[in-house]
Design an enzyme around this catalytic site. Structure first.
Site, PDB file in Angstrom:
ATOM      1  N   GLU A 431      -6.193  85.987 134.453  1.00 23.98           N
ATOM      2  CA  GLU A 431      -5.193  85.799 133.401  1.00 23.98           C
ATOM      3  C   GLU A 431      -3.821  86.397 133.679  1.00 23.98           C
ATOM      4  OE1 GLU A 431      -8.176  85.058 129.603  1.00 23.98           O
ATOM      5  OE2 GLU A 431      -6.913  86.846 129.594  1.00 23.98           O
ATOM      6  N   ASN A 432      -3.588  86.905 134.877  1.00 28.71           N
ATOM      7  CA  ASN A 432      -2.292  87.552 135.116  1.00 28.71           C
ATOM      8  C   ASN A 432      -1.160  86.564 135.341  1.00 28.71           C
ATOM      9  OD1 ASN A 432      -3.659  89.939 134.850  1.00 28.71           O
ATOM     10  ND2 ASN A 432      -3.737  90.389 137.030  1.00 28.71           N
TER      11      ASN A 432
END
Length: 820
Positions: A431-432
C-alpha cells in the site's frame, strides 16, 4: 564432516539493562529471570510470573513499559569441540538493536530483525566465557533515527518505518502493541575447517521438458584453506555434477540437467513432487566432507502475465504454462510474539488453509520473512507463496543507515527463500505506492525520500540478479506504472476497503478487478475465545475488554453499520455475535463469488486475512486461539473447485457455474422461485456444461428469476450438494416465518452427530460448537434449509457424551431465530 554445530539454547538469563520498570520490579537489574532462546523478553517475563498475559483483558496496557526498556541476555559458553580452525557464533535472528559481547569485548552490533549474524570467535570460545547480548529498546533506535532524518507519513502513530523490525510489533488495526526484544531465532556455535558453504543459490528451470539446476555457490575459507583446491558436488534426481574450485576462489557454479522431471504444481492443479537437492563441499586432497546443504526443490515454471487487453492490464500467475485462478488468503504473523510459532503450528495453520481450498498465501509486508518450516510446508501442500518485502502502510526513508540494511536484508532473504518451489512472486510493498498517491504523502514529504527507490529500483535489481526465475511486482496495489492510478481495478492487483470502511459489501459488485489482492470484513472471534480472553467480563459490543480487543478505527461502529444494511439491531450480545460473524461470511461470499464468476478477467482473490496473532475482533477466518470462524467454512465453499452461485448479468439474475477443476463439469441445476412456506412459484432445470478451468454463466427464464413480491420470495439454486440462495430484499425487510427445527443428537466417532430437520424455512443456520465445549469443532458453517430438509452436523474435538438436545439448541443460531 569437518563441521560441527552446537546450539546455545540453555543457561540464559534475562536482566533489565536500562529504562524504567514498575515499582517492585527493579530486582530485574540484578538476578534476572530464566530466559528461553529462541524467545523474547515478553515471553520470559510471562514465564517468570513478572507480567500478566498481555492477551488477557487489558493487560497489554500494563506491559507497555517492557517495550521501552533495554534488556540483556547473559550466559556462559559451554565446552566446545576441539580440533577446528574456525569457530563462529551464529545468531539466526536478533530482535533488533543489539550489542554482542564475549568475555567483556564487543563482537559487533546489529539493527535488523530480518537478518542473521555471524561472529568469528576463534580462539575465544573457551568454556565458561561470559556471553551477553544487550538489546536497546526499538523505540530508542526508531525515534532517534526519526529525529535525525525527519518524520515520514505513517498510517499509525508509532515509528516502525525507521527500524528494520516487524512493523506490527508496534500495533496494527488487528494487533497489540508489544515491542519485543530478544534472540527470536536459534543461536549456535559453528566450528569448521578449511571452508564452508556461505551461500547456496539453486536456479531451477524447466525448458523443453528438461529440468535444469544451476547451483551458485559462495564459499568462506579459513586462512589455512585459502591455498586449497576444493570440489563441490550437486546431486538432484539421481544426477550429479561436480565443479573444481581453484585455490583462493570464493565462488563457483555447478549445473546439471534432469530429463523429464515430474513437475511441481499448485494445489488443485497437480501433484507436488519434491526432489532432494544436495550440495557437498569437499577437500579432494583428503576426501574430507567440509560442508553440506540440502533442500527439497521442485521443477516448475512461474510467470506473471501482465499483458494489455480490452479490460486493462492482466495480473495472472501462470504455472507450468497454465493460468491459475488464485484462491488466496493474506497471512500475518501467527503470534504477536513470533518466536512462539513452531513448525507444528505452521503446519496446522497452513493445513487449515489448504483444507479450505486455498492455493495461494500472501506473506504480508508488515510482518516477517517466515521460518523455513513455513515455506517447506507450503512446498508440500502446494500453496503458492506471494512474498512481500517488508514495507507496509508508511513512507520509508532511503537514506543511510536504512538503505544499506534494506539491501542486505533483501539479498539475504531472496537467497534464503528462493529454493522453495512454492514461492511464486516477490512483491515490493504493501500500500505504499497507493499511499503516496492518495493519502496526502506527496505534500507532507515535500521532496523527502519515501521508498519509491526501493520498490522501483533496488528491489527489482536484487531479484533480477539473485532470483531471475521468479516475477517481481513493485507493490500491492499497483497498476504497473504511474500512468494509471495505483489502485485502478483494471490494472494489476487492487485493494478494496471502501466497502468495509464506508459502504456495504454489495459494493464489491461494482467492480471486476484484474486481481483482488486485499478485501475483508470484520467479525469477533469465537465465543469461547472471547471468554478466555475476557474472563469474568459481562460481554457486550462496547464492554471495556471488547473495545480493547478491537484495534480498528471505529471498528465496532463499522460492524454495526454493516449490520444495519441487512438486519435489525440485535437484541442481545449473542445475537450481535452471531450476526456479525454471519455478515463477515456473507460479505466475503459476495466478493469472491462475483469475482470468480468473471474469470479469466479476474485472476484471483486474496482474502484479508487467514489468521490472527492474538484474540481480537478482526478480518480473520481463524481466530487468535486457532478456532475457525464461520468465514472459514464459507471459504471452504467459495474456494472449492466447483462453485454454483446466482449472479447478475445485464440487470437480470443468472446462474454462474464455476469449474476450477481439471475435469469437465456437466449436470442440471434446479432453480426455484419460492415462498418462505415452501411453495414453489416457478422452477426450471438448467442443463449446464463447464469446461475445465472455466465459468459458464447461464440466463434464467423470466418467470423463474423475476421476483414479484420482494418481501416474501427468494431464489434457490441447487446442483448436487451445492446451493445458493438469494432473497428479494434485505433480511430485515423479509417476511421470515419463525424457525421450526427438530434436533436429534447421536454418537459419532470421536464426537457426535447433530441431525437438524427444518419444519420451516431456516436461513443461515449455524451451530457454534465452541459453546458446547471450548475444544469442540463443527464440520460445517452456515446453511439454509427448506421445509422438510435435514442436515447432519458432526461435532468433534471434545468429550460430548452428555450432550443433549437442550444444549445443542442453545448453540444453534439462525437469522429467523432457531433457538428456543
Amino acid at each position: 564432516m569437518s563441521k560441527q554445530s552446537m546450539p546455545l539454547t540453555s543457561g540464559w538469563t534475562l536482566h533489565l539493562a536500562g529504562g524504567e520498570a514498575p515499582e517492585g520490579l527493579e530486582g530485574l537489574r540484578g538476578g534476572g529471570v530464566p530466559a528461553r532462546v529462541p524467545g523474547c523478553c515478553h515471553g520470559d517475563l510471562l514465564d517468570a510470573g513478572v507480567i500478566e498475559d498481555p492477551y488477557v483483558g487489558r493487560n497489554e496496557l500494563d506491559v507497555a513499559w517492557v517495550g521501552r526498556a533495554d534488556w540483556r541476555y547473559d550466559t556462559v559458553l559451554p565446552a566446545g569441540p576441539a580440533g577446528f580452525e574456525r569457530t563462529d557464533l551464529v545468531f539466526e535472528g536478533l530482535d533488533t538493536v543489539a550489542s554482542v559481547t564475549l568475555g567483556g569485548a564487543v563482537l559487533g552490533t546489529t539493527r535488523n530483525m530480518h537478518r542473521a549474524y555471524r561472529f568469528d570467535i576463534t580462539g575465544r570460545a573457551r568454556e565458561g566465557t561470559p556471553l551477553s547480548v544487550r538489546f536497546t529498546s526499538a523505540y530508542t533506535e526508531a525515534e532517534g533515527l526519526r529525529d535525525t532524518l525527519g518524520p515520514r507519513p505513517n498510517a499509525y502513530p508509532e515509528p516502525f518505518n525507521f527500524i528494520r523490525k516487524m512493523a506490527c510489533a508496534f500495533g496494527w488495526d488487528w494487533g497489540p502493541t508489544l515491542v519485543t526484544a530478544g534472540m527470536w531465532r536459534p543461536v549456535r556455535l559453528e566450528c569448521w575447517n578449511t571452508a564452508r558453504l556461505a551461500q547456496v543459490r539453486p536456479l531451477v528451470t524447466v525448458t523443453g521438458g528438461a529440468g535444469r539446476v544451476e547451483a551458485h555457490l559462495v564459499l568462506e575459507r579459513t586462512a589455512a584453506g585459502e591455498d586449497r583446491e576444493l570440489r563441490a558436488t550437486v546431486e538432484v534426481g539421481g544426477r550429479t555434477a561436480a565443479v573444481t574450485i581453484p585455490a583462493g576462489a570464493s565462488t563457483a557454479v555447478a549445473a546439471l540437467e534432469v530429463p523429464d522431471p515430474e513437475l511441481w504444481w499448485p494445489r488443485g492443479y497437480g501433484d507436488q513432487p519434491l526432489h532432494r537437492c544436495r550440495v557437498v563441499l569437499a577437500d579432494p586432497g583428503t576426501d574430507a566432507v567440509l560442508d553440506e546443504w540440502e533442500r527439497g526443490i521442485g521443477f516448475r515454471t512461474v510467470e506473471l502475465d501482465q499483458s494489455k487487453d480490452g479490460h486493462g492490464t492482466a495480473f495472472t500467475l501462470v504455472v507450468n504454462g497454465t493460468p491459475v485462478f488464485a484462491r488466496g488468503v493474506n497471512w500475518i504473523p501467527d503470534d504477536a510474539l513470533p518466536s512462539r510459532v513452531t513448525p507444528a503450528r505452521y503446519r496446522h495453520r497452513l493445513t487449515q488453509a489448504a483444507d479450505a481450498g486455498v492455493n495461494l498465501v500472501r506473506v504480508w509486508g508488515g510482518g516477517v520473512y517466515e521460518d523455513r518450516a513455513f515455506y517447506e510446508t507450503c512446498d508440500e501442500l502446494g500453496l503458492l507463496v506471494w512474498q512481500d518485502f517488508l514495507f507496509a502502510c508508511a513512507a520509508y526513508p532511503e537514506e543511510q543507515p536504512l538503505r544499506g540494511e534494506i539491501e542486505a536484508e533483501a539479498r539475504e532473504n531472496v537467497v534464503r527463500l528462493m529454493p522453495h518451489p512454492s514461492l511464486a512472486l516477490w512483491n515490493g510493498n504493501n500500500e505504499n505506492l497507493w499511499g503516496f498517491k492518495d493519502w496526502g504523502w506527496d505534500e507532507e514529504l515535500a521532496g523527502d525520500s519515501w521508498g519509491e527507490g526501493y520498490y522501483l529500483g533496488l528491489l527489482p535489481r536484487v531479484v533480477a540478479e539473485l532470483d531471475p526465475t521468479r516475477p517481481y511486482s513493485a507493490g500491492s496495489p499497483w497498476s504497473g506504472s504511474w500512468r494509471h492510478h495505483p489502485n485502478d481495478p483494471a490494472h494489476g492487483p487492487s485493494h478494496f476497503w471502501e466497502a468495509w470502511n464506508r459502504r456495504d459489501h454489495s459494493d464489491y459488485l461494482n467492480d471486476v478487478p484484474r486481481f483482488a489482492a486485499e478485501f475483508g470484513w470484520q467479525a469477533p472471534p469465537a465465543y469461547a475465545t472471547l471468554r478466555e480472553a475476557l474472563p469474568g467480563e459481562e460481554l457486550s459490543p462496547t464492554s471495556p475488554g471488547m473495545l480493547h480487543h478491537q484495534k480498528a478505527e471505529d471498528g465496532q461502529g463499522k460492524l454495526d453499520r454493516g449490520l444495519a444494511h441487512h438486519f435489525d439491531a440485535p437484541a442481545t450480545f449473542d445475537d450481535w455475535h452471531y450476526l456479525t460473524q454471519l455478515n463477515q461470511a456473507r460479505a466475503i461470499a459476495t466478493g469472491v463469488a462475483h469475482w470468480r464468476s468473471h474469470w479469466p478477467v479476474c485472476a484471483g482473490t486474496v482474502v484479508w486475512q487467514l489468521n490472527d496473532c492474538w484474540p481480537v475482533t478482526s478480518w480473520a477466518a481463524v481466530d487468535g486461539a486457532g478456532r475457525r470462524k464461520p468465514l472459514y467454512h464459507e471459504l471452504r465453499r467459495l474456494y472449492a473447485d466447483r462453485l454454483l452461485t446466482l449472479q447478475t448479468r445485464d440487470g437480470a439474475p443468472a446462474l454462474a457455474v464455476d469449474n476450477q477443476s481439471d475435469e469437465r463439469w456437466e449436470g442440471r441445476a434446479h432453480v426455484r422461485r419460492m415462498l418462505a412456506d415452501g411453495t414453489v412459484l416457478a422452477e426450471e432445470h438448467v442443463p449446464f456444461a463447464a469446461a475445465p478451468r472455466s465459468v459458464a454463466v447461464l440466463p434464467l427464464r423470466a418467470e423463474v428469476a423475476g421476483i414479484t413480491d420482494r418481501h416474501k420470495e427468494f431464489l434457490v439454486a441447487d446442483a448436487g450438494d451445492l446451493r445458493d440462495v438469494v432473497l428479494g430484499c434485505p433480511d430485515r425487510e423479509f417476511s421470515y416465518p419463525a424457525a421450526e427445527l427438530e434436533v436429534e443428537v447421536r454418537p459419532a466417532p470421536d464426537g457426535c452427530a447433530v441431525a437438524v430437520t427444518a419444519r420451516s424455512f431456516v436461513r443461515d443456520l449455524l451451530l457454534q460448537a465452541d459453546r458446547l465445549d471450548p475444544a469442540a469443532e463443527a464440520d460445517q458453517g452456515r446453511m439454509t434449509l427448506l421445509p422438510g430438509e435435514t442436515r447432519t452436523i458432526t461435532v468433534r474435538g471434545a468429550d460430548l457424551t452428555d450432550l443433549d438436545e437442550t444444549r445443542v439448541r442453545a448453540a444453534l443460531f439462525s437469522v429467523n431465530g432457531a433457538r428456543p
